[in-house]
Design an enzyme around this catalytic site. Sequence first.
Site, PDB file in Angstrom:
ATOM      1  N   GLU A 289       5.877  -3.092  -4.434  1.00  0.00           N
ATOM      2  CA  GLU A 289       6.463  -4.438  -4.460  1.00  0.00           C
ATOM      3  C   GLU A 289       7.979  -4.396  -4.361  1.00  0.00           C
ATOM      4  O   GLU A 289       8.605  -5.331  -3.875  1.00  0.00           O
ATOM      5  CB  GLU A 289       6.061  -5.181  -5.738  1.00  0.00           C
ATOM      6  CG  GLU A 289       4.737  -5.894  -5.638  1.00  0.00           C
ATOM      7  CD  GLU A 289       4.476  -6.874  -6.780  1.00  0.00           C
ATOM      8  OE1 GLU A 289       5.321  -7.022  -7.678  1.00  0.00           O
ATOM      9  OE2 GLU A 289       3.394  -7.475  -6.772  1.00  0.00           O
ATOM     10  N   HIS A 310     -11.299  17.164  -3.078  1.00  0.00           N
ATOM     11  CA  HIS A 310     -12.637  17.248  -2.481  1.00  0.00           C
ATOM     12  C   HIS A 310     -13.005  15.972  -1.727  1.00  0.00           C
ATOM     13  O   HIS A 310     -14.150  15.778  -1.343  1.00  0.00           O
ATOM     14  CB  HIS A 310     -13.659  17.564  -3.574  1.00  0.00           C
ATOM     15  CG  HIS A 310     -13.397  18.904  -4.193  1.00  0.00           C
ATOM     16  ND1 HIS A 310     -14.072  20.043  -3.826  1.00  0.00           N
ATOM     17  CD2 HIS A 310     -12.486  19.291  -5.119  1.00  0.00           C
ATOM     18  CE1 HIS A 310     -13.603  21.071  -4.509  1.00  0.00           C
ATOM     19  NE2 HIS A 310     -12.638  20.645  -5.306  1.00  0.00           N
ATOM     20  N   LYS A 424      -1.490 -16.536  -1.309  1.00  0.00           N
ATOM     21  CA  LYS A 424      -1.758 -17.629  -2.252  1.00  0.00           C
ATOM     22  C   LYS A 424      -1.802 -18.967  -1.522  1.00  0.00           C
ATOM     23  O   LYS A 424      -2.681 -19.792  -1.783  1.00  0.00           O
ATOM     24  CB  LYS A 424      -0.667 -17.677  -3.334  1.00  0.00           C
ATOM     25  CG  LYS A 424      -0.679 -16.495  -4.285  1.00  0.00           C
ATOM     26  CD  LYS A 424       0.365 -16.676  -5.372  1.00  0.00           C
ATOM     27  CE  LYS A 424       0.527 -15.428  -6.188  1.00  0.00           C
ATOM     28  NZ  LYS A 424       1.666 -15.502  -7.109  1.00  0.00           N
TER      29      LYS A 424
HETATM   30  O1  PA5 Z   1       5.585  -7.948 -10.391  1.00  0.00           O
HETATM   31  C1  PA5 Z   1       5.282  -9.110 -10.267  1.00  0.00           C
HETATM   32  O2  PA5 Z   1       6.116 -10.020 -10.408  1.00  0.00           O
HETATM   33  C2  PA5 Z   1       3.870  -9.542  -9.982  1.00  0.00           C
HETATM   34  O3  PA5 Z   1       3.022  -8.511  -9.689  1.00  0.00           O
HETATM   35  C3  PA5 Z   1       3.327 -10.288 -11.177  1.00  0.00           C
HETATM   36  O4  PA5 Z   1       3.360  -9.433 -12.284  1.00  0.00           O
HETATM   37  C4  PA5 Z   1       1.917 -10.783 -10.938  1.00  0.00           C
HETATM   38  O5  PA5 Z   1       1.868 -11.524  -9.759  1.00  0.00           O
HETATM   39  C5  PA5 Z   1       1.464 -11.660 -12.086  1.00  0.00           C
HETATM   40  O6  PA5 Z   1       2.328 -12.765 -12.246  1.00  0.00           O
HETATM   41  P1  PA5 Z   1       2.341 -13.623 -13.563  1.00  0.00           P
HETATM   42  O7  PA5 Z   1       2.715 -12.754 -14.696  1.00  0.00           O
HETATM   43  O8  PA5 Z   1       3.345 -14.696 -13.298  1.00  0.00           O
HETATM   44  O9  PA5 Z   1       0.948 -14.188 -13.747  1.00  0.00           O
END
Ligand code: PA5
Length: 436
Positions: A289, A310, A424
């Site tokens: 990310e 393996h 989303k």
């Molecule tokens: O790193 C991030 O920001 C995302 O992976 C969030 O952790 C994930 O989308 C969950 O979001 P939230 O905590 O708002 O539900």
Amino acid sequence: MEKIIVKTSHVLGFANQAEIDAIAPDVMAAREHLLRGDAAGSDFLGWVDLPEQLDGEMLSRLKADAARIAAKSSLLVVVGIGGSYLGARMVIEALQSEFAAFRRNGTHPYVVYAGHTLGEDYYAQLLDLLDNEDYSVCVISKSGTTTEPAVAFRIIKAHLEKKYGRDEASQRIVAITDARRGALHDIAAQEGYPMYVIPDNVGGRFSVLTPVGLLPIAAAGFDIDRLIQGAHDMRRVCLDKNSLAENPALMYAAVRNVLYRKGTKVEMLVGCQLNLRYLAEWWKQLYGESEGKDGRGLLPHSITITTDLHSMGQYVQQGERLMMETMLRVAKPAQHVPVPTDERNLDGINYLTSKSLTEINDCAADGTIAAHVEGGVPVLQIEVPRIDEYTIGQLIYFFEFACGVSGYTLGVNPFDQPGVEFYKKNMFHLLGKPGF
Ligand code: PA5
């Protein structure tokens, strides 16, 4: 302080010392941006000082809530997705017995997860389990509006209220979310759940040292003070040491960027123990990310040795040459298991009985490194003395700091994740959500 060591000896045939030295100014500049907070994403640097700045009163309250949950629950359901569950899960799975689900000790709840999937069978099976367990819930969402944990929480909250009644259910739920905004914040405020805040300036994937990670980890029976201490001590190394040679996080950031610039596309995190699987999942989110944007970034992938040798070993050895490996080695196991001698030696492995399983695994790791290097895969090694709360705390800070430096060296904003929104919008449209 016991150190985390980054070893470059099996990288130097692919990225030589002069190339590592040549990228050092870029890495140092990236580090300065991180520390001065003057580059893209600087609103999300709260994690840098987190190990120093955790509020003692909040921690005492958190430990009391964790103990209260532990006293009344055989299971704790952690509801969250991405950065809102992977940190807790990686620490708990690294420290608990692989067989903890079958050998519950009665003192601390076994942790199960929800909100990280929409698989219907998963929830049917979970509810089936919860019918027969005393359980509590820790629901985590920074935005408070993420669909997967919202749906999971609605299902589990309904089950909990039916099982215990609304008043007792509200004693069994802890919410971790934004200080002011979001549906989860509003539900928690109205229902009177104990609530903890995820600071505005800490992104989800950097939040394991906030209540997001600390509450489930404490409830599962692990020492969060040692975890924080490990992160604190690694922070000092990351902030105080100014050269690649002295600062393992800078060296890691430098090597992966040199290899990326030379055409490497994939970084495999290679764990030598199965209990590090979720560390790899957490690491994948952290680096994927943070760096995977603007058409750039190493693709984070992971294997465990010798298990995956393996299955994936063939590809790593002889498939397309696009990867580097970062091997996470643990010097000492927590426990020993001897390989017994057998007079008849029908299986022919008596030659191994003078060695511990760790020595055998180490030989497998060394043999793997030699083979993969010969096959054209550079192998960086990260060595930790053992796996416990303290060393995991060190690793958390090490990987976070290196990630920030590496992202800036790559030329991206390591602290946003605009791409996560795309699916989303489509999903909301297909589901008929108002406004989509
Ligand atoms: O790193 C991030 O920001 C995302 O992976 C969030 O952790 C994930 O989308 C969950 O979001 P939230 O905590 O708002 O539900």
